[in-house]
Design an enzyme around this catalytic site. Structure first.
Site, PDB file in Angstrom:
ATOM      1  N   CYS A   1       4.998   4.497  -4.118  1.00  0.00           N
ATOM      2  CA  CYS A   1       4.956   3.713  -5.359  1.00  0.00           C
ATOM      3  C   CYS A   1       3.821   4.196  -6.262  1.00  0.00           C
ATOM      4  O   CYS A   1       3.999   4.325  -7.473  1.00  0.00           O
ATOM      5  CB  CYS A   1       4.818   2.222  -5.038  1.00  0.00           C
ATOM      6  SG  CYS A   1       6.333   1.524  -4.329  1.00  0.00           S
TER       7      CYS A   1
ATOM      8  N   GLN B   1       0.824  -1.212   0.000  1.00  0.00           N
ATOM      9  CA  GLN B   1       0.000   0.000   0.000  1.00  0.00           C
ATOM     10  C   GLN B   1       0.857   1.262   0.000  1.00  0.00           C
ATOM     11  O   GLN B   1       0.476   2.287   0.565  1.00  0.00           O
ATOM     12  CB  GLN B   1      -0.960  -0.015   1.191  1.00  0.00           C
ATOM     13  CG  GLN B   1      -2.152  -0.940   0.983  1.00  0.00           C
ATOM     14  CD  GLN B   1      -2.974  -0.556  -0.252  1.00  0.00           C
ATOM     15  OE1 GLN B   1      -3.154   0.614  -0.572  1.00  0.00           O
ATOM     16  NE2 GLN B   1      -3.465  -1.558  -0.969  1.00  0.00           N
ATOM     17  N   SER B   2       2.007   1.218  -0.645  1.00  0.00           N
ATOM     18  CA  SER B   2       2.901   2.381  -0.675  1.00  0.00           C
ATOM     19  C   SER B   2       2.303   3.544  -1.464  1.00  0.00           C
ATOM     20  O   SER B   2       1.953   3.398  -2.643  1.00  0.00           O
ATOM     21  CB  SER B   2       4.223   1.952  -1.314  1.00  0.00           C
ATOM     22  OG  SER B   2       4.981   3.085  -1.667  1.00  0.00           O
ATOM     23  N   ASN B   3       2.239   4.698  -0.815  1.00  0.00           N
ATOM     24  CA  ASN B   3       1.818   5.927  -1.506  1.00  0.00           C
ATOM     25  C   ASN B   3       2.917   6.409  -2.437  1.00  0.00           C
ATOM     26  O   ASN B   3       2.653   6.992  -3.483  1.00  0.00           O
ATOM     27  CB  ASN B   3       1.523   7.028  -0.482  1.00  0.00           C
ATOM     28  CG  ASN B   3       0.446   6.614   0.487  1.00  0.00           C
ATOM     29  OD1 ASN B   3      -0.688   6.390   0.091  1.00  0.00           O
ATOM     30  ND2 ASN B   3       0.806   6.479   1.757  1.00  0.00           N
TER      31      ASN B   3
END
Ligand SMILES: *Cc1c(COP(=O)(O)O)cnc(C)c1O
Length: 330
Positions: free
Chosen positions: A79, A75-77
């Site tokens: 990325c 859930q990386s913002n």
């Protein structure tokens, strides 16, 4: 060297708004609270990584890259914003994500797919440990690969937050106010290092309080030392003489709870209170924890009623959808 002359690609809308949270302040019987709305940077639902990517992607284009690779949690913002930046510039994008492919696409991961990224699942390695092998393979295939660091936190990324500090100074002056504290979520260090350099360059007395988000069990360098060293490297990059040491850093680790991405009562209350009083979304992993920390510091008197505090909203709300099972909505 004037950092304003560095390679930079416009990816977002700046300046982001600066607003006052009068209702939150009232309900807490607390100080004046301002909010810097980097959740509204404009790049694919916004967030603080947009500022870093303007300088990092500027460098990638100057070096002739045709492929971008970076890493993060599922859930990386970071990325998701990198994926959007790459799509907008016609660059191929590879993401190395922690964990295994889930059954259902949701939140940031859904958006990564919409941007047509190639996803490499990396199990426990959510900080880019697998990148070198993938770069080698892509290079053999003839791609010109540019590695965007974890969280966008190298010197170029930090320059984005030096520029952000300048932007805030301009807004602060036109409001004819001053801030006693800036509170923000800190997790890969670029935001904090850039703000620390901005504070020195603009000769500000504001207290920068990074709220630590990650227990950092797998970090090779302790996170506080990493931030100081990044601030020093960033100062060197722009040929300034500033040097940073332990006394320049406030990293508050009181709120890491059960660790990165583990949502507890603190985050739940912050998400709900900010939404109900101000109609603003904070996220389960970063800004919910940092806002929970701010609320606690106000309640316990560490931040006093006579202070004027700025909460730097660094984004993250797309993850709310993926964390719906962890939210306490009754
Ligand atoms: C990445 C991120 C942060 C932390 O910023 P760093 O520069 O990595 O310390 C805070 N909030 C959100 C929403 C983020 O995505």
């Amino acid at each position: 060297m004037d950092y304003q002359n560095m390679a930079r690609e416009s990816l977002g809308f700046f300046p982001t708004p600066l607003i006052e949270l009068k209702k939150l302040s009232k309900i807490l019987d607390g100080p004046q609270i301002f909010m810097k709305r980097d959740d509204n940077t404009g790049l694919a639902l916004g967030g603080n990584k947009t500022r870093k990517l303007e300088f990092i992607i500027g460098d990638a284009l100057a070096k002739g890259a045709d492929t971008i690779i970076t890493a993060g949690a599922a859930q990386s913002n970071h990325c998701r914003q990198t994926a959007a930046a790459a799509a907008s510039l016609g660059l191929e994008c590879h993401l190395v994500l922690g964990g295994e492919a889930p059954d259902r696409l949701d939140g940031n991961l859904l958006l990564d797919k919409i941007f047509d990224c190639q996803i490499h699942w990396a199990g426990k390695n959510r900080k880019g440990e697998d990148i070198p092998d993938i770069v080698e393979k892509l290079t053999k295939e003839g791609r010109k690969v540019y590695v965007v660091p974890y969280g966008g936190s190298n010197e170029l990324g930090a320059i984005g937050f030096l520029e952000a500090f300048r932007e805030l100074e301009e807004q602060r002056q036109s409001l004819q106010t001053s801030f006693t504290h800036i509170v923000f979520a800190s997790s890969s260090g670029g935001t904090q290092a850039g703000l620390m350099l901005g504070k020195k360059i603009f000769n500000s007395k504001v207290e920068l309080i990074g709220i630590n988000i990650d227990k950092g069990e797998t970090d090779k360098v302790p996170f506080d030392q990493y931030i100081i060293s990044l601030a020093n490297k960033t100062a060197k990059l722009i040929e300034s003489d500033y040097e940073f040491s332990d006394e320049d850093l406030i990293l508050n680790s009181d709120y890491v709870g059960d660790g990165y991405g583990e949502v507890g009562a603190l985050e739940n209350e912050a998400i709900s209170l900010t939404a109900k009083t101000e109609g603003i979304l904070v996220d389960p992993v970063y800004t919910g924890r940092a806002m929970g920390g701010l609320i606690d510091m106000i309640r316990t008197g560490k931040i006093k009623k006579s202070d004027r505090v700025l909460f730097w909203h660094t984004g993250g709300a797309p993850a709310l959808f993926a964390y719906s099972d962890s939210l306490d909505l009754n």
